[in-house]
Design a protein around this motif. Structure first.
Motif, PDB file in Angstrom:
ATOM      1  N   GLN A  54       0.834  -1.209   0.000  1.00  0.00           N
ATOM      2  CA  GLN A  54       0.000   0.000   0.000  1.00  0.00           C
ATOM      3  C   GLN A  54       0.864   1.253   0.000  1.00  0.00           C
ATOM      4  OE1 GLN A  54      -2.897  -0.171   3.137  1.00  0.00           O
ATOM      5  NE2 GLN A  54      -3.968  -1.908   2.251  1.00  0.00           N
ATOM      6  N   VAL A  55       1.949   1.228   0.758  1.00  0.00           N
ATOM      7  CA  VAL A  55       2.875   2.368   0.767  1.00  0.00           C
ATOM      8  C   VAL A  55       3.468   2.574  -0.619  1.00  0.00           C
ATOM      9  CG1 VAL A  55       5.075   3.202   1.679  1.00  0.00           C
ATOM     10  CG2 VAL A  55       3.404   2.154   3.222  1.00  0.00           C
ATOM     11  N   ASP A  56       3.634   1.480  -1.350  1.00  0.00           N
ATOM     12  CA  ASP A  56       4.172   1.550  -2.709  1.00  0.00           C
ATOM     13  C   ASP A  56       3.107   1.919  -3.739  1.00  0.00           C
ATOM     14  OD1 ASP A  56       6.694   0.941  -1.884  1.00  0.00           O
ATOM     15  OD2 ASP A  56       6.602  -1.182  -2.404  1.00  0.00           O
ATOM     16  N   GLY A  57       2.018   2.500  -3.281  1.00  0.00           N
ATOM     17  CA  GLY A  57       0.986   2.972  -4.195  1.00  0.00           C
ATOM     18  C   GLY A  57      -0.048   1.925  -4.551  1.00  0.00           C
ATOM     19  N   GLY A  58      -0.253   0.962  -3.679  1.00  0.00           N
ATOM     20  CA  GLY A  58      -1.245  -0.077  -3.956  1.00  0.00           C
ATOM     21  C   GLY A  58      -0.782  -1.064  -4.996  1.00  0.00           C
ATOM     22  N   LYS A  59       0.512  -1.378  -4.995  1.00  0.00           N
ATOM     23  CA  LYS A  59       1.094  -2.285  -5.974  1.00  0.00           C
ATOM     24  C   LYS A  59       0.411  -3.642  -5.915  1.00  0.00           C
ATOM     25  CE  LYS A  59       5.637  -3.835  -7.611  1.00  0.00           C
ATOM     26  NZ  LYS A  59       7.098  -3.798  -7.326  1.00  0.00           N
ATOM     27  N   GLU A  60       0.035  -4.191  -7.061  1.00  0.00           N
ATOM     28  CA  GLU A  60      -0.689  -5.458  -7.137  1.00  0.00           C
ATOM     29  C   GLU A  60       0.257  -6.585  -7.534  1.00  0.00           C
ATOM     30  OE1 GLU A  60      -4.003  -6.468  -6.784  1.00  0.00           O
ATOM     31  OE2 GLU A  60      -4.518  -4.536  -5.880  1.00  0.00           O
ATOM     32  N   PHE A  61       0.032  -7.750  -6.936  1.00  0.00           N
ATOM     33  CA  PHE A  61       0.824  -8.942  -7.210  1.00  0.00           C
ATOM     34  C   PHE A  61      -0.099 -10.082  -7.603  1.00  0.00           C
ATOM     35  CE2 PHE A  61       3.267  -6.267  -4.425  1.00  0.00           C
ATOM     36  CZ  PHE A  61       4.552  -6.337  -4.942  1.00  0.00           C
ATOM     37  N   VAL A  62       0.450 -11.049  -8.327  1.00  0.00           N
ATOM     38  CA  VAL A  62      -0.365 -12.134  -8.857  1.00  0.00           C
ATOM     39  C   VAL A  62      -0.895 -13.025  -7.745  1.00  0.00           C
ATOM     40  CG1 VAL A  62       1.588 -13.686  -9.285  1.00  0.00           C
ATOM     41  CG2 VAL A  62      -0.505 -13.900 -10.651  1.00  0.00           C
TER      42      VAL A  62
ATOM     43  N   ALA B 286       2.359 -15.362  -2.561  1.00  0.00           N
ATOM     44  CA  ALA B 286       3.761 -15.763  -2.624  1.00  0.00           C
ATOM     45  C   ALA B 286       4.596 -14.696  -3.324  1.00  0.00           C
ATOM     46  CB  ALA B 286       3.887 -17.101  -3.342  1.00  0.00           C
ATOM     47  N   CYS B 287       4.095 -14.187  -4.433  1.00  0.00           N
ATOM     48  CA  CYS B 287       4.802 -13.137  -5.172  1.00  0.00           C
ATOM     49  C   CYS B 287       4.933 -11.874  -4.329  1.00  0.00           C
ATOM     50  CB  CYS B 287       4.061 -12.857  -6.471  1.00  0.00           C
ATOM     51  SG  CYS B 287       4.892 -11.699  -7.576  1.00  0.00           S
ATOM     52  N   LEU B 288       3.876 -11.536  -3.623  1.00  0.00           N
ATOM     53  CA  LEU B 288       3.887 -10.364  -2.732  1.00  0.00           C
ATOM     54  C   LEU B 288       4.960 -10.525  -1.659  1.00  0.00           C
ATOM     55  CD1 LEU B 288       2.479  -7.809  -1.380  1.00  0.00           C
ATOM     56  CD2 LEU B 288       1.052  -9.467  -0.185  1.00  0.00           C
ATOM     57  N   MET B 289       4.980 -11.675  -1.003  1.00  0.00           N
ATOM     58  CA  MET B 289       5.929 -11.891   0.085  1.00  0.00           C
ATOM     59  C   MET B 289       7.369 -11.908  -0.424  1.00  0.00           C
ATOM     60  SD  MET B 289       4.322 -12.093   2.978  1.00  0.00           S
ATOM     61  CE  MET B 289       5.145 -13.150   4.176  1.00  0.00           C
TER      62      MET B 289
END
Length: 239
Positions: free
Chosen positions: A182-190, A193-196
């Motif tokens: 969220q701090v990164d502008g609401g960056k979305e990940f697939v 696991a990809c997020l972490m």
């Protein structure tokens, strides 16, 4: 605490069904979602279930929980605009009720063939390593897309795995990754696991069964039906 967060927010566009979302399609009179939830309901190490669903189907989900005696469900909440936002809402709900040291198992509502042994191994892996991503071996040749319709690099499939679900973490860790996104502008990940991995967390794998498919297309549904029917026939024969 061990909490399953089951995400059932998809609309099932690839399933080509106009009557209801794919997670509510029925096999032998029981919705796919219920098959999934029952795996966590029946596992003796799962303490609670949080179900994240489509706003318009919340009442139906409450009815399913009562009808099928899904007593471990402690909350049924609406999802967000994306899968990541829906999972985040489920995690926030978990954080309202449980400590950050709880283990959360993030799972697709349309993966009804998850099994007891895989769930157990996932929990053991989180306790040992801090994370557990359920995988299965790649069984077909994998090639990157090339330009102008050409085949790109062909990857040695022995080095490849299919990332599936559950994807499991300590609650405090996965929430931290969501906050940073969220701090990164609401960056979305697939996926989780990809997020972490993006935020520096080490990921460890648990090999599950090939049958742990995600029901996305009509073909997937027919495979699911065949597996369930085969299991029931084996029980009838006493095998």
């Amino acid at each position: 605490m061990n909490i399953a967060i089951v995400f059932a927010g998809g609309t099932g566009q690839r399933m080509n069904t106009k009557t209801r979302p794919k997670q509510f399609l029925e096999l032998h009179g029981k919705p796919i979602l219920v098959y999934t939830l029952e795996q966590f309901q029946q596992h003796n190490e799962i303490d609670h279930i949080i179900l994240v669903s489509i706003q318009d189907w919340l009442d139906y989900c409450f009815d399913l929980a009562e009808k099928y005696h899904l007593s471990k469900i402690c909350a049924i909440i609406p999802g967000g605009n994306t899968g990541q936002q829906s999972i985040y809402k489920g995690l926030r709900k978990a954080a309202e009720q449980f400590s950050g040291d709880s283990i959360v198992l993030i799972h697709d509502g349309v993966r009804p063939l998850i099994d007891e042994e895989t769930i157990t191994k996932d929990l053991e892996c989180v306790r040992k390593h801090g994370s557990a991503v359920t995988v299965s071996p790649a069984i077909e040749t994998i090639a990157l897309k090339g330009e102008e319709g050409k085949v790109g690099q062909i990857i040695d499939r022995s080095q490849c795995q299919l990332a599936k679900a559950p994807q499991c973490f300590y609650l405090k860790d996965i929430l931290d990754a969501h906050y940073r996104a969220q701090v990164d502008g609401g960056k979305e990940f697939v996926d989780s696991a990809c997020l972490m991995q993006n935020y520096g967390y080490k990921l460890y794998t648990v090999e599950g069964t090939p049958e742990n498919i995600k029901i996305t297309t009509p073909g997937d549904f027919y495979i699911f039906r065949a597996i369930i029917d085969a299991r029931e026939n084996l029980q009838i024969l006493g095998i």
